[in-house]
Design a protein around this motif. Sequence first.
Motif, PDB file in Angstrom:
ATOM      1  N   LYS A   1       6.228 -36.860  32.923  1.00  0.00           N
ATOM      2  CA  LYS A   1       6.057 -37.754  31.788  1.00  0.00           C
ATOM      3  C   LYS A   1       5.648 -39.105  32.352  1.00  0.00           C
ATOM      4  O   LYS A   1       6.359 -39.675  33.189  1.00  0.00           O
ATOM      5  N   ALA A   2       4.493 -39.592  31.928  1.00  0.00           N
ATOM      6  CA  ALA A   2       3.935 -40.829  32.467  1.00  0.00           C
ATOM      7  C   ALA A   2       3.952 -41.923  31.407  1.00  0.00           C
ATOM      8  O   ALA A   2       3.741 -41.661  30.219  1.00  0.00           O
ATOM      9  N   HIS A   3       4.200 -43.138  31.861  1.00  0.00           N
ATOM     10  CA  HIS A   3       4.162 -44.309  30.979  1.00  0.00           C
ATOM     11  C   HIS A   3       3.247 -45.337  31.627  1.00  0.00           C
ATOM     12  O   HIS A   3       3.493 -45.769  32.756  1.00  0.00           O
ATOM     13  N   THR A   4       2.176 -45.711  30.930  1.00  0.00           N
ATOM     14  CA  THR A   4       1.187 -46.652  31.457  1.00  0.00           C
ATOM     15  C   THR A   4       1.218 -47.952  30.670  1.00  0.00           C
ATOM     16  O   THR A   4       1.171 -47.944  29.437  1.00  0.00           O
ATOM     17  N   VAL A   5       1.296 -49.060  31.408  1.00  0.00           N
ATOM     18  CA  VAL A   5       1.246 -50.405  30.825  1.00  0.00           C
ATOM     19  C   VAL A   5      -0.059 -51.051  31.276  1.00  0.00           C
ATOM     20  O   VAL A   5      -0.410 -50.995  32.462  1.00  0.00           O
ATOM     21  N   TYR A   6      -0.780 -51.669  30.330  1.00  0.00           N
ATOM     22  CA  TYR A   6      -2.109 -52.210  30.615  1.00  0.00           C
ATOM     23  C   TYR A   6      -2.079 -53.726  30.806  1.00  0.00           C
ATOM     24  O   TYR A   6      -1.309 -54.439  30.152  1.00  0.00           O
ATOM     25  N   SER A   7      -2.956 -54.202  31.670  1.00  0.00           N
ATOM     26  CA  SER A   7      -3.004 -55.634  31.976  1.00  0.00           C
ATOM     27  C   SER A   7      -3.524 -56.462  30.811  1.00  0.00           C
ATOM     28  O   SER A   7      -3.214 -57.649  30.703  1.00  0.00           O
ATOM     29  N   ASP A   8      -4.334 -55.855  29.927  1.00  0.00           N
ATOM     30  CA  ASP A   8      -4.911 -56.612  28.806  1.00  0.00           C
ATOM     31  C   ASP A   8      -3.997 -56.630  27.583  1.00  0.00           C
ATOM     32  O   ASP A   8      -4.414 -57.037  26.495  1.00  0.00           O
ATOM     33  N   LEU A   9      -2.753 -56.173  27.773  1.00  0.00           N
ATOM     34  CA  LEU A   9      -1.711 -56.239  26.745  1.00  0.00           C
ATOM     35  C   LEU A   9      -1.951 -55.306  25.563  1.00  0.00           C
ATOM     36  O   LEU A   9      -1.283 -55.426  24.533  1.00  0.00           O
ATOM     37  N   ARG A  10      -2.888 -54.371  25.681  1.00  0.00           N
ATOM     38  CA  ARG A  10      -2.998 -53.350  24.639  1.00  0.00           C
ATOM     39  C   ARG A  10      -1.719 -52.502  24.660  1.00  0.00           C
ATOM     40  O   ARG A  10      -0.987 -52.508  25.660  1.00  0.00           O
ATOM     41  N   PRO A  11      -1.414 -51.771  23.596  1.00  0.00           N
ATOM     42  CA  PRO A  11      -0.167 -50.995  23.568  1.00  0.00           C
ATOM     43  C   PRO A  11      -0.072 -50.025  24.750  1.00  0.00           C
ATOM     44  O   PRO A  11      -1.068 -49.416  25.150  1.00  0.00           O
ATOM     45  N   SER A  12       1.122 -49.911  25.293  1.00  0.00           N
ATOM     46  CA  SER A  12       1.327 -48.974  26.395  1.00  0.00           C
ATOM     47  C   SER A  12       1.251 -47.542  25.879  1.00  0.00           C
ATOM     48  O   SER A  12       1.343 -47.289  24.671  1.00  0.00           O
ATOM     49  N   GLU A  13       1.082 -46.603  26.802  1.00  0.00           N
ATOM     50  CA  GLU A  13       0.936 -45.193  26.433  1.00  0.00           C
ATOM     51  C   GLU A  13       1.922 -44.335  27.211  1.00  0.00           C
ATOM     52  O   GLU A  13       2.190 -44.593  28.386  1.00  0.00           O
ATOM     53  N   THR A  14       2.425 -43.310  26.540  1.00  0.00           N
ATOM     54  CA  THR A  14       3.264 -42.308  27.184  1.00  0.00           C
ATOM     55  C   THR A  14       2.614 -40.946  26.971  1.00  0.00           C
ATOM     56  O   THR A  14       2.188 -40.632  25.853  1.00  0.00           O
ATOM     57  N   TYR A  15       2.508 -40.163  28.030  1.00  0.00           N
ATOM     58  CA  TYR A  15       1.808 -38.886  27.928  1.00  0.00           C
ATOM     59  C   TYR A  15       2.342 -37.925  28.987  1.00  0.00           C
ATOM     60  O   TYR A  15       2.995 -38.329  29.955  1.00  0.00           O
ATOM     61  N   ALA A  16       2.056 -36.648  28.785  1.00  0.00           N
ATOM     62  CA  ALA A  16       2.509 -35.610  29.706  1.00  0.00           C
ATOM     63  C   ALA A  16       1.528 -35.473  30.870  1.00  0.00           C
ATOM     64  O   ALA A  16       0.326 -35.750  30.738  1.00  0.00           O
ATOM     65  N   SER A  17       2.045 -35.051  32.010  1.00  0.00           N
ATOM     66  CA  SER A  17       1.196 -34.772  33.164  1.00  0.00           C
ATOM     67  C   SER A  17       1.664 -33.478  33.817  1.00  0.00           C
ATOM     68  O   SER A  17       2.808 -33.046  33.638  1.00  0.00           O
ATOM     69  N   TYR A  18       0.759 -32.876  34.563  1.00  0.00           N
ATOM     70  CA  TYR A  18       1.089 -31.637  35.257  1.00  0.00           C
ATOM     71  C   TYR A  18       0.425 -31.684  36.629  1.00  0.00           C
ATOM     72  O   TYR A  18      -0.776 -31.935  36.740  1.00  0.00           O
ATOM     73  N   LEU A  19       1.209 -31.480  37.670  1.00  0.00           N
ATOM     74  CA  LEU A  19       0.701 -31.536  39.036  1.00  0.00           C
ATOM     75  C   LEU A  19       1.031 -30.234  39.746  1.00  0.00           C
ATOM     76  O   LEU A  19       2.194 -29.833  39.818  1.00  0.00           O
ATOM     77  N   GLU A  20      -0.008 -29.588  40.254  1.00  0.00           N
ATOM     78  CA  GLU A  20       0.166 -28.357  41.029  1.00  0.00           C
ATOM     79  C   GLU A  20      -0.267 -28.625  42.465  1.00  0.00           C
ATOM     80  O   GLU A  20      -1.387 -29.081  42.713  1.00  0.00           O
ATOM     81  N   ILE A  21       0.626 -28.362  43.412  1.00  0.00           N
ATOM     82  CA  ILE A  21       0.332 -28.565  44.834  1.00  0.00           C
ATOM     83  C   ILE A  21       0.552 -27.245  45.558  1.00  0.00           C
ATOM     84  O   ILE A  21       1.622 -26.636  45.442  1.00  0.00           O
ATOM     85  N   LYS A  22      -0.455 -26.802  46.302  1.00  0.00           N
ATOM     86  CA  LYS A  22      -0.327 -25.537  47.022  1.00  0.00           C
ATOM     87  C   LYS A  22      -1.063 -25.612  48.349  1.00  0.00           C
ATOM     88  O   LYS A  22      -2.042 -26.347  48.502  1.00  0.00           O
ATOM     89  N   GLU A  23      -0.556 -24.863  49.318  1.00  0.00           N
ATOM     90  CA  GLU A  23      -1.245 -24.747  50.601  1.00  0.00           C
ATOM     91  C   GLU A  23      -2.343 -23.699  50.473  1.00  0.00           C
ATOM     92  O   GLU A  23      -2.151 -22.652  49.852  1.00  0.00           O
ATOM     93  N   THR A  24      -3.487 -23.995  51.081  1.00  0.00           N
ATOM     94  CA  THR A  24      -4.620 -23.070  50.993  1.00  0.00           C
ATOM     95  C   THR A  24      -4.908 -22.393  52.327  1.00  0.00           C
ATOM     96  O   THR A  24      -5.867 -21.638  52.447  1.00  0.00           O
ATOM     97  N   GLY A  25      -4.084 -22.669  53.339  1.00  0.00           N
ATOM     98  CA  GLY A  25      -4.282 -22.061  54.650  1.00  0.00           C
ATOM     99  C   GLY A  25      -5.123 -22.935  55.561  1.00  0.00           C
ATOM    100  O   GLY A  25      -5.776 -23.891  55.123  1.00  0.00           O
ATOM    101  N   ASN A  26      -5.090 -22.631  56.849  1.00  0.00           N
ATOM    102  CA  ASN A  26      -5.868 -23.361  57.858  1.00  0.00           C
ATOM    103  C   ASN A  26      -5.544 -24.850  57.878  1.00  0.00           C
ATOM    104  O   ASN A  26      -6.404 -25.687  58.170  1.00  0.00           O
ATOM    105  N   GLY A  27      -4.297 -25.193  57.526  1.00  0.00           N
ATOM    106  CA  GLY A  27      -3.880 -26.587  57.604  1.00  0.00           C
ATOM    107  C   GLY A  27      -4.358 -27.455  56.462  1.00  0.00           C
ATOM    108  O   GLY A  27      -4.429 -28.685  56.612  1.00  0.00           O
ATOM    109  N   TYR A  28      -4.676 -26.846  55.329  1.00  0.00           N
ATOM    110  CA  TYR A  28      -5.143 -27.618  54.174  1.00  0.00           C
ATOM    111  C   TYR A  28      -4.221 -27.417  52.971  1.00  0.00           C
ATOM    112  O   TYR A  28      -3.514 -26.407  52.863  1.00  0.00           O
ATOM    113  N   LEU A  29      -4.284 -28.387  52.080  1.00  0.00           N
ATOM    114  CA  LEU A  29      -3.471 -28.398  50.871  1.00  0.00           C
ATOM    115  C   LEU A  29      -4.368 -28.778  49.699  1.00  0.00           C
ATOM    116  O   LEU A  29      -5.280 -29.599  49.841  1.00  0.00           O
ATOM    117  N   GLU A  30      -4.106 -28.176  48.547  1.00  0.00           N
ATOM    118  CA  GLU A  30      -4.875 -28.512  47.341  1.00  0.00           C
ATOM    119  C   GLU A  30      -3.926 -29.001  46.262  1.00  0.00           C
ATOM    120  O   GLU A  30      -2.838 -28.453  46.084  1.00  0.00           O
TER     121      GLU A  30
END
Length: 278
Positions: A157-186
Amino acid sequence: MSSNWENFLKNLGEWRGSFTKISPSGKILDSTPSILNLEAFDNHQAVLFRLRRFDSSGYDSPPIDDYQQEYRSLGRQNIFFATGAFSKGTLQLAPFAEFGAEYGFVDDDRRLRLVQLYDEKGNFISLTLIREFRSSTDAYERPPLTVEQLIGNWQGKAHTVYSDLRPSETYASYLEIKETGNGYLEQKLSFSSQVITSTARIEGNKLIFDKERTTRQILLLPDGTSSNVPLQLQLRKPFFVEAGWLVRENERQRLIRTYNEKGEWVSSTHVIELKIEN
């Protein structure tokens, strides 16, 4: 919704900790013990800030630095969120000027702060990690952050506040982190109908993202901390800087400061993410 000042007051107390210098590559350098007091007065309309730093002999010695300041208001660059978490920093990236950002997280009897600094040429030059514990409690430090702890799916759940004083926003987020092999991550980040996918090379305690002639580095640090920055700031190119804290094994918080192509600070975001089962 509570005000910026009310959120600031969630940091009140006496906090014992240390300021630890860290190199751009993640090497731990020197550390300085500290005591921070944030004390409200005048019916909580003012706060006295007092920071004492000590030499290596610790808190029983006289402080080598004792700084006090009274606050009755907060600058527009200081954004505090509902948990007491905050971020502040440079308002405008400019040629031949240093750039910096500071972040703070609060969780019960713990605070964690991180400062990121760039030199006049836009090179990332240093970090300061500030680990703080409320006095007279049994609050403890988290283990160093690892890639394995990040792997998985995170619902946020993200809450963003803006520098120009427009109304702040709250919204959902989804983050998927996985290893792809050979020393890499996506990682795949989804929010507000946007999907951003990126790939990183794992180098010890560093995640290196190379994209469009920009190198971004996430450092995995003590106390469950992460620092996410471009290694070089470029004029006329939008960017963001970020700090993260693994508060618990299944909860991570992130603070993000976003800048536009003019180098102007646009917004500050606080994300609380919970790891979910596949």
